[in-house]
Every structure is written in C-alpha cells, then in structure tokens.
Design a protein around this motif. Structure first.
Motif, PDB file in Angstrom:
ATOM      1  N   TYR A  57      34.480  35.745  34.546  1.00 54.92           N
ATOM      2  CA  TYR A  57      33.287  35.922  35.372  1.00 54.92           C
ATOM      3  C   TYR A  57      33.629  36.749  36.616  1.00 54.92           C
ATOM      4  O   TYR A  57      32.930  37.709  36.953  1.00 54.92           O
ATOM      5  CB  TYR A  57      32.745  34.541  35.751  1.00 54.92           C
ATOM      6  CG  TYR A  57      31.507  34.553  36.609  1.00 54.92           C
ATOM      7  CD1 TYR A  57      30.242  34.528  36.031  1.00 54.92           C
ATOM      8  CD2 TYR A  57      31.589  34.553  37.999  1.00 54.92           C
ATOM      9  CE1 TYR A  57      29.094  34.522  36.816  1.00 54.92           C
ATOM     10  CE2 TYR A  57      30.453  34.552  38.790  1.00 54.92           C
ATOM     11  CZ  TYR A  57      29.212  34.527  38.198  1.00 54.92           C
ATOM     12  OH  TYR A  57      28.081  34.525  38.977  1.00 54.92           O
ATOM     13  N   ALA A  58      34.720  36.382  37.289  1.00 51.56           N
ATOM     14  CA  ALA A  58      35.140  37.100  38.502  1.00 51.56           C
ATOM     15  C   ALA A  58      35.476  38.549  38.187  1.00 51.56           C
ATOM     16  O   ALA A  58      35.150  39.453  38.973  1.00 51.56           O
ATOM     17  CB  ALA A  58      36.330  36.395  39.148  1.00 51.56           C
ATOM     18  N   ALA A  59      36.103  38.793  37.046  1.00 53.16           N
ATOM     19  CA  ALA A  59      36.438  40.165  36.651  1.00 53.16           C
ATOM     20  C   ALA A  59      35.171  40.990  36.454  1.00 53.16           C
ATOM     21  O   ALA A  59      35.097  42.145  36.883  1.00 53.16           O
ATOM     22  CB  ALA A  59      37.296  40.160  35.388  1.00 53.16           C
ATOM     23  N   LEU A  60      34.162  40.416  35.822  1.00 53.77           N
ATOM     24  CA  LEU A  60      32.893  41.126  35.652  1.00 53.77           C
ATOM     25  C   LEU A  60      32.269  41.424  37.009  1.00 53.77           C
ATOM     26  O   LEU A  60      31.833  42.546  37.276  1.00 53.77           O
ATOM     27  CB  LEU A  60      31.914  40.329  34.802  1.00 53.77           C
ATOM     28  CG  LEU A  60      30.488  40.893  34.786  1.00 53.77           C
ATOM     29  CD1 LEU A  60      30.418  42.186  33.989  1.00 53.77           C
ATOM     30  CD2 LEU A  60      29.498  39.892  34.262  1.00 53.77           C
ATOM     31  N   MET A  61      32.249  40.430  37.881  1.00 53.01           N
ATOM     32  CA  MET A  61      31.613  40.598  39.187  1.00 53.01           C
ATOM     33  C   MET A  61      32.355  41.598  40.069  1.00 53.01           C
ATOM     34  O   MET A  61      31.747  42.220  40.934  1.00 53.01           O
ATOM     35  CB  MET A  61      31.481  39.250  39.897  1.00 53.01           C
ATOM     36  CG  MET A  61      30.497  38.323  39.231  1.00 53.01           C
ATOM     37  SD  MET A  61      28.876  39.118  39.076  1.00 53.01           S
ATOM     38  CE  MET A  61      28.005  37.898  38.138  1.00 53.01           C
ATOM     39  N   ALA A  62      33.650  41.790  39.848  1.00 54.22           N
ATOM     40  CA  ALA A  62      34.437  42.761  40.619  1.00 54.22           C
ATOM     41  C   ALA A  62      34.346  44.164  40.041  1.00 54.22           C
ATOM     42  O   ALA A  62      34.744  45.129  40.689  1.00 54.22           O
ATOM     43  CB  ALA A  62      35.905  42.325  40.668  1.00 54.22           C
ATOM     44  N   SER A  63      33.775  44.295  38.856  1.00 62.61           N
ATOM     45  CA  SER A  63      33.734  45.588  38.162  1.00 62.61           C
ATOM     46  C   SER A  63      32.457  46.359  38.489  1.00 62.61           C
ATOM     47  O   SER A  63      31.474  45.782  38.976  1.00 62.61           O
ATOM     48  CB  SER A  63      33.812  45.359  36.648  1.00 62.61           C
ATOM     49  OG  SER A  63      32.550  44.932  36.152  1.00 62.61           O
ATOM     50  N   PRO A  64      32.451  47.643  38.186  1.00 64.19           N
ATOM     51  CA  PRO A  64      31.232  48.438  38.378  1.00 64.19           C
ATOM     52  C   PRO A  64      30.050  47.935  37.536  1.00 64.19           C
ATOM     53  O   PRO A  64      28.904  48.224  37.850  1.00 64.19           O
ATOM     54  CB  PRO A  64      31.650  49.844  37.933  1.00 64.19           C
ATOM     55  CG  PRO A  64      33.128  49.872  38.067  1.00 64.19           C
ATOM     56  CD  PRO A  64      33.600  48.466  37.798  1.00 64.19           C
ATOM     57  N   ASP A  90      33.703  40.646  45.770  1.00 63.05           N
ATOM     58  CA  ASP A  90      35.085  40.173  45.856  1.00 63.05           C
ATOM     59  C   ASP A  90      35.166  38.764  45.265  1.00 63.05           C
ATOM     60  O   ASP A  90      34.150  38.158  44.905  1.00 63.05           O
ATOM     61  CB  ASP A  90      35.598  40.226  47.295  1.00 63.05           C
ATOM     62  CG  ASP A  90      34.872  39.302  48.259  1.00 63.05           C
ATOM     63  OD1 ASP A  90      34.172  38.350  47.824  1.00 63.05           O
ATOM     64  OD2 ASP A  90      35.004  39.510  49.475  1.00 63.05           O
ATOM     65  N   MET A  91      36.383  38.234  45.187  1.00 59.42           N
ATOM     66  CA  MET A  91      36.585  36.930  44.543  1.00 59.42           C
ATOM     67  C   MET A  91      35.831  35.815  45.256  1.00 59.42           C
ATOM     68  O   MET A  91      35.270  34.927  44.617  1.00 59.42           O
ATOM     69  CB  MET A  91      38.060  36.577  44.452  1.00 59.42           C
ATOM     70  CG  MET A  91      38.244  35.302  43.633  1.00 59.42           C
ATOM     71  SD  MET A  91      39.910  34.673  43.473  1.00 59.42           S
ATOM     72  CE  MET A  91      40.804  36.079  42.938  1.00 59.42           C
TER      73      MET A  91
END
Length: 166
Positions: free
Chosen positions: A24-31, A41-42
């Motif tokens: 989830y965090a990786a998706l939210m940090a991505s374009p 950010d995290m």
C-alpha cells in the motif's frame, strides 16, 4: 464490530492486515497515486491506511483488501470512505500495478457496494474521480453510477458519480 469478508467469483475481500502496508505504501509513494492527491510519504500513507481500518469501528464500514481467491495474491483495495475529509460516503478502489484491465476493481467495488446497500443499510454512495483518471471513471460508469454535478466534492476538480440503492 466484525469486519466482513466478502467473496465473489474470483476475489476475496478481507480486512486489512499490517502485512498489507508495504505494498500500500509503495503504491502511495509512486506516481500512480497522483489521481488520489499523491505521491505520499510513508507517514501520510500510514495515516491513510489506519484511517481505512478505523472507519470500521467509527462508522461500520471501511476498506477491504482485494485478494485473488485462486492464488491469495493481494491486488488492491476497495473501501467506503467517510469522515471529515469526505463530504459523503465514498465508494473507492485502487489496484496495484500490473493488475489493471482484469475487472478486479469493478468486481470488488460491486461486491462492497451491494454489501453497503444491504447489510450496511446505506441508500446512496458517491465515487470521487479525478477527471484525468479514465480507468476509474470507466469503473464508476460500469457500476451504473451516474454523474452528479450538484454533489459536494472532495476536491474542486473531482467528477462525482452517484450510486443509488437498487
């Protein structure tokens, strides 16, 4: 309150777990999160993730993770958002990269919407879509939602789709 687990022909919609947060965090940090106001950010991602879980306790609805039943692989999230950041109860969805175009968002959103209208007792939901997010707009339209230009918006640019209880 017990968070439900819902099933469809191909999917299991289950309560979020801490182990879901890294993806989830990786998706939210991505374009890819640009249509949701990101990238984040995290710290912001953690706040949103916790919000999705807390909604169940506060309002009796919230987010569910979307797993492919056959493999157990988590492919995204579907949820009913509410609280001070949302003018109305919102049916929203997100898919992790590589899982678009398989109908997962439509299938998951339909299942949660139907649960909300039966077990959840809701009579209407909205979906806030970024006007540049053609895929999300297509999901809302396939769900049978109609544009509601008079609805209050989460962001001024949003296109709002209204889902009515059958």
């Amino acid at each position: 309150m017990t968070i439900p687990t819902l099933t469809t022909a191909r999917l299991t919609l289950r309560p979020p777990a801490y182990t879901d947060f890294p993806a989830y965090a990786a998706l939210m940090a991505s374009p890819r999160s640009i249509h949701m106001g990101g990238p984040f950010d995290m710290s912001a991602a953690w706040g949103m993730f916790c919000h999705d879980v807390a909604l169940w306790r506060l309002f009796g609805h919230g987010a569910l993770m979307i797993d492919r039943t056959e493999t157990g692989q988590c492919v995204g999230q579907v949820g009913i958002n509410h609280g001070p950041l949302f003018p109305e109860k919102e049916l929203g969805w997100l898919l992790y990269e590589g899982h678009e175009g398989n109908g997962y968002a439509l299938e998951a959103a339909r299942a949660l919407r139907d649960w909300a209208f039966t077990a959840g007792g809701l009579v209407t939901l909205v979906s806030y879509c970024d006007p540049a997010n053609a895929r999300s707009i297509a999901v809302a339209e396939r769900l049978g939602a109609v544009r509601d230009p008079a609805a209050p918006k989460q962001d001024p640019e949003d296109v709002v789709f209204r889902h009515h209880r059958p």
